[in-house]
Design a protein around this motif. Sequence first.
Motif, PDB file in Angstrom:
ATOM      1  N   SER B  80       0.847  -1.193   0.000  1.00  0.00           N
ATOM      2  CA  SER B  80       0.000   0.000   0.000  1.00  0.00           C
ATOM      3  C   SER B  80       0.883   1.244   0.000  1.00  0.00           C
ATOM      4  CB  SER B  80      -0.908  -0.010   1.236  1.00  0.00           C
ATOM      5  OG  SER B  80      -1.673   1.178   1.305  1.00  0.00           O
ATOM      6  N   ALA B  81       0.847   1.985  -1.094  1.00  0.00           N
ATOM      7  CA  ALA B  81       1.725   3.155  -1.227  1.00  0.00           C
ATOM      8  C   ALA B  81       1.236   4.312  -0.370  1.00  0.00           C
ATOM      9  CB  ALA B  81       1.793   3.592  -2.691  1.00  0.00           C
ATOM     10  N   HIS B  82       2.219   5.041   0.141  1.00  0.00           N
ATOM     11  CA  HIS B  82       1.946   6.245   0.933  1.00  0.00           C
ATOM     12  C   HIS B  82       2.558   7.428   0.203  1.00  0.00           C
ATOM     13  CE1 HIS B  82       2.277   9.046   4.374  1.00  0.00           C
ATOM     14  NE2 HIS B  82       1.240   8.376   4.842  1.00  0.00           N
ATOM     15  N   MET B  83       1.994   8.598   0.443  1.00  0.00           N
ATOM     16  CA  MET B  83       2.508   9.797  -0.233  1.00  0.00           C
ATOM     17  C   MET B  83       4.009   9.971   0.004  1.00  0.00           C
ATOM     18  SD  MET B  83       0.030  11.019  -1.926  1.00  0.00           S
ATOM     19  CE  MET B  83       0.679  12.613  -2.410  1.00  0.00           C
ATOM     20  N   SER B  84       4.472   9.599   1.183  1.00  0.00           N
ATOM     21  CA  SER B  84       5.891   9.769   1.515  1.00  0.00           C
ATOM     22  C   SER B  84       6.798   8.804   0.755  1.00  0.00           C
ATOM     23  CB  SER B  84       6.103   9.577   3.019  1.00  0.00           C
ATOM     24  OG  SER B  84       5.705   8.274   3.409  1.00  0.00           O
ATOM     25  N   ASP B  85       6.211   7.847   0.019  1.00  0.00           N
ATOM     26  CA  ASP B  85       7.012   6.923  -0.782  1.00  0.00           C
ATOM     27  C   ASP B  85       7.463   7.533  -2.105  1.00  0.00           C
ATOM     28  OD1 ASP B  85       4.865   4.221   0.289  1.00  0.00           O
ATOM     29  OD2 ASP B  85       6.804   4.866   1.126  1.00  0.00           O
ATOM     30  N   ALA B  86       6.960   8.711  -2.420  1.00  0.00           N
ATOM     31  CA  ALA B  86       7.384   9.376  -3.659  1.00  0.00           C
ATOM     32  C   ALA B  86       8.862   9.721  -3.569  1.00  0.00           C
ATOM     33  CB  ALA B  86       6.557  10.634  -3.877  1.00  0.00           C
ATOM     34  N   ALA B  87       9.661   9.114  -4.439  1.00  0.00           N
ATOM     35  CA  ALA B  87      11.123   9.247  -4.370  1.00  0.00           C
ATOM     36  C   ALA B  87      11.716   8.489  -5.545  1.00  0.00           C
ATOM     37  CB  ALA B  87      11.649   8.681  -3.056  1.00  0.00           C
ATOM     38  N   GLU B  88      13.039   8.440  -5.589  1.00  0.00           N
ATOM     39  CA  GLU B  88      13.712   7.615  -6.596  1.00  0.00           C
ATOM     40  C   GLU B  88      14.313   6.401  -5.889  1.00  0.00           C
ATOM     41  OE1 GLU B  88      16.271   9.682  -9.281  1.00  0.00           O
ATOM     42  OE2 GLU B  88      16.032   8.050 -10.727  1.00  0.00           O
ATOM     43  N   TYR B  89      14.196   5.258  -6.545  1.00  0.00           N
ATOM     44  CA  TYR B  89      14.626   4.002  -5.964  1.00  0.00           C
ATOM     45  C   TYR B  89      15.704   3.375  -6.845  1.00  0.00           C
ATOM     46  CZ  TYR B  89      10.590   4.462  -2.951  1.00  0.00           C
ATOM     47  OH  TYR B  89       9.680   4.927  -2.021  1.00  0.00           O
ATOM     48  N   PHE B  90      16.749   2.887  -6.180  1.00  0.00           N
ATOM     49  CA  PHE B  90      17.876   2.295  -6.899  1.00  0.00           C
ATOM     50  C   PHE B  90      18.064   0.850  -6.469  1.00  0.00           C
ATOM     51  CE2 PHE B  90      19.527   5.919  -9.094  1.00  0.00           C
ATOM     52  CZ  PHE B  90      19.177   7.016  -8.307  1.00  0.00           C
ATOM     53  N   CYS B  91      18.155  -0.016  -7.468  1.00  0.00           N
ATOM     54  CA  CYS B  91      18.523  -1.400  -7.249  1.00  0.00           C
ATOM     55  C   CYS B  91      20.048  -1.489  -7.414  1.00  0.00           C
ATOM     56  CB  CYS B  91      17.828  -2.295  -8.273  1.00  0.00           C
ATOM     57  SG  CYS B  91      18.160  -4.055  -8.087  1.00  0.00           S
ATOM     58  N   VAL B  92      20.701  -2.150  -6.490  1.00  0.00           N
ATOM     59  CA  VAL B  92      22.167  -2.129  -6.460  1.00  0.00           C
ATOM     60  C   VAL B  92      22.684  -3.546  -6.239  1.00  0.00           C
ATOM     61  CG1 VAL B  92      24.165  -1.137  -5.299  1.00  0.00           C
ATOM     62  CG2 VAL B  92      22.046   0.178  -5.463  1.00  0.00           C
ATOM     63  N   VAL B  93      23.751  -3.869  -6.924  1.00  0.00           N
ATOM     64  CA  VAL B  93      24.346  -5.199  -6.817  1.00  0.00           C
ATOM     65  C   VAL B  93      25.813  -5.090  -6.429  1.00  0.00           C
ATOM     66  CG1 VAL B  93      24.885  -7.328  -8.049  1.00  0.00           C
ATOM     67  CG2 VAL B  93      22.812  -6.083  -8.591  1.00  0.00           C
ATOM     68  N   ARG B  94      26.229  -5.991  -5.564  1.00  0.00           N
ATOM     69  CA  ARG B  94      27.651  -6.136  -5.287  1.00  0.00           C
ATOM     70  C   ARG B  94      28.036  -7.570  -5.616  1.00  0.00           C
ATOM     71  NH1 ARG B  94      28.448  -5.092   0.163  1.00  0.00           N
ATOM     72  NH2 ARG B  94      29.293  -3.025  -0.221  1.00  0.00           N
ATOM     73  N   TYR B  95      29.066  -7.712  -6.431  1.00  0.00           N
ATOM     74  CA  TYR B  95      29.576  -9.031  -6.749  1.00  0.00           C
ATOM     75  C   TYR B  95      30.849  -9.275  -5.964  1.00  0.00           C
ATOM     76  CZ  TYR B  95      26.273  -8.963 -10.587  1.00  0.00           C
ATOM     77  OH  TYR B  95      25.134  -8.899 -11.328  1.00  0.00           O
ATOM     78  N   LYS B  96      30.961 -10.481  -5.429  1.00  0.00           N
ATOM     79  CA  LYS B  96      32.116 -10.824  -4.611  1.00  0.00           C
ATOM     80  C   LYS B  96      33.413 -10.584  -5.375  1.00  0.00           C
ATOM     81  CE  LYS B  96      33.112 -14.344  -1.151  1.00  0.00           C
ATOM     82  NZ  LYS B  96      32.803 -15.730  -0.735  1.00  0.00           N
ATOM     83  N   ALA B  97      33.409 -10.927  -6.659  1.00  0.00           N
ATOM     84  CA  ALA B  97      34.626 -10.776  -7.461  1.00  0.00           C
ATOM     85  C   ALA B  97      35.027  -9.326  -7.626  1.00  0.00           C
ATOM     86  CB  ALA B  97      34.430 -11.426  -8.828  1.00  0.00           C
ATOM     87  N   ALA B  98      34.058  -8.399  -7.427  1.00  0.00           N
ATOM     88  CA  ALA B  98      34.351  -6.971  -7.608  1.00  0.00           C
ATOM     89  C   ALA B  98      34.679  -6.301  -6.290  1.00  0.00           C
ATOM     90  CB  ALA B  98      33.151  -6.285  -8.262  1.00  0.00           C
ATOM     91  N   GLY B  99      34.931  -7.071  -5.237  1.00  0.00           N
ATOM     92  CA  GLY B  99      35.272  -6.467  -3.958  1.00  0.00           C
ATOM     93  C   GLY B  99      34.095  -5.725  -3.361  1.00  0.00           C
ATOM     94  N   ASN B 100      34.342  -4.519  -2.895  1.00  0.00           N
ATOM     95  CA  ASN B 100      33.287  -3.767  -2.244  1.00  0.00           C
ATOM     96  C   ASN B 100      32.582  -2.786  -3.173  1.00  0.00           C
ATOM     97  OD1 ASN B 100      33.522  -4.890   0.336  1.00  0.00           O
ATOM     98  ND2 ASN B 100      35.295  -3.631   0.777  1.00  0.00           N
ATOM     99  N   LYS B 101      32.813  -2.883  -4.455  1.00  0.00           N
ATOM    100  CA  LYS B 101      32.215  -1.926  -5.374  1.00  0.00           C
ATOM    101  C   LYS B 101      30.767  -2.282  -5.649  1.00  0.00           C
ATOM    102  CE  LYS B 101      36.610  -1.411  -7.738  1.00  0.00           C
ATOM    103  NZ  LYS B 101      37.289  -1.498  -9.046  1.00  0.00           N
ATOM    104  N   LEU B 102      29.961  -1.259  -5.756  1.00  0.00           N
ATOM    105  CA  LEU B 102      28.538  -1.434  -6.062  1.00  0.00           C
ATOM    106  C   LEU B 102      28.266  -1.073  -7.519  1.00  0.00           C
ATOM    107  CD1 LEU B 102      26.897   0.259  -2.932  1.00  0.00           C
ATOM    108  CD2 LEU B 102      27.528  -2.148  -3.257  1.00  0.00           C
ATOM    109  N   THR B 103      27.323  -1.789  -8.098  1.00  0.00           N
ATOM    110  CA  THR B 103      26.832  -1.451  -9.434  1.00  0.00           C
ATOM    111  C   THR B 103      25.390  -1.008  -9.290  1.00  0.00           C
ATOM    112  OG1 THR B 103      28.301  -3.048 -10.494  1.00  0.00           O
ATOM    113  CG2 THR B 103      26.410  -2.286 -11.763  1.00  0.00           C
ATOM    114  N   PHE B 104      25.082   0.215  -9.753  1.00  0.00           N
ATOM    115  CA  PHE B 104      23.755   0.798  -9.569  1.00  0.00           C
ATOM    116  C   PHE B 104      22.911   0.633 -10.819  1.00  0.00           C
ATOM    117  CE2 PHE B 104      23.876   3.273  -5.615  1.00  0.00           C
ATOM    118  CZ  PHE B 104      25.214   3.138  -5.300  1.00  0.00           C
ATOM    119  N   GLY B 105      21.617   0.371 -10.596  1.00  0.00           N
ATOM    120  CA  GLY B 105      20.669   0.486 -11.682  1.00  0.00           C
ATOM    121  C   GLY B 105      20.426   1.948 -11.993  1.00  0.00           C
ATOM    122  N   GLY B 106      19.702   2.195 -13.083  1.00  0.00           N
ATOM    123  CA  GLY B 106      19.472   3.570 -13.524  1.00  0.00           C
ATOM    124  C   GLY B 106      18.466   4.336 -12.680  1.00  0.00           C
TER     125      GLY B 106
END
Lengths: 113, 114
Positions: B80-106
């Motif tokens: 159930s969406a609330h007005m305060s949920d209006a924002a930008e959301y990012f899906c992010v992946v970290r791969y073990k082989a890449a150490g601590n670096k994150l890869t962000f979705g658009g």
Amino acid sequence: SQTIHQWPATLVQPVGSPLSLECTVEGTSNPNLYWYRQAAGRGLQLLFYSVGIGQISSEVPQNLSASRPQDRQFILSSKKLLLSDSGFYLCAWSGSSSYNEQFFGPGTRLTVL
Amino acid sequence: AQSVTQLDSHVSVSEGTPVLLRCNYSSSYSPSLFWYVQHPNKGLQLLLKYTSAATLVKGINGFEAEFKKSETSFHLTKPSAHMSDAAEYFCVVRYKAAGNKLTFGGGTRVLVKP
């Protein structure tokens, strides 16, 4: 608890001027530190990361540099700003484990005119 | 190379209705997955994370996400969406082989209509 600070919050600078953005972390030791840039309407781009004092890795060639003079201080600099340096700059920290998430600061909005 | 795809750049929902934000990642045998939220001119806040434990992950503010290895997906939902949920959301992946670096979705910008 851990907190991360960035300043200034906003900055307007002329082209060709120098830049210094500061990030500090409290409540943790030996964090990994990161600088990201977010251009308008786009995702985050990793600029630099650091796993310890004086250890800086650069992700993309650019007009910027980073330094880590103290364990919990991370500085982003430029000698001469370009128009393309405008954006939202975010600092983040994480623990040293590979599974730790990153925690982000409030960001600095930089406008280069 | 690692990649993350957020299938919708914008999502518009009415207040009180469900929210679905879709995310697919490139295949890896040991990804860590995160969802972050960003309100205007603010930093990113962690909503939830998956690190090879339970595949259904509950986060803050009523959000949850399900890791589906067969579909290489990590979709974010809220009943159930609330007005305060209006924002930008990012899906992010970290791969073990890449150490601590994150890869962000658009990013997915969520608009909540009253």
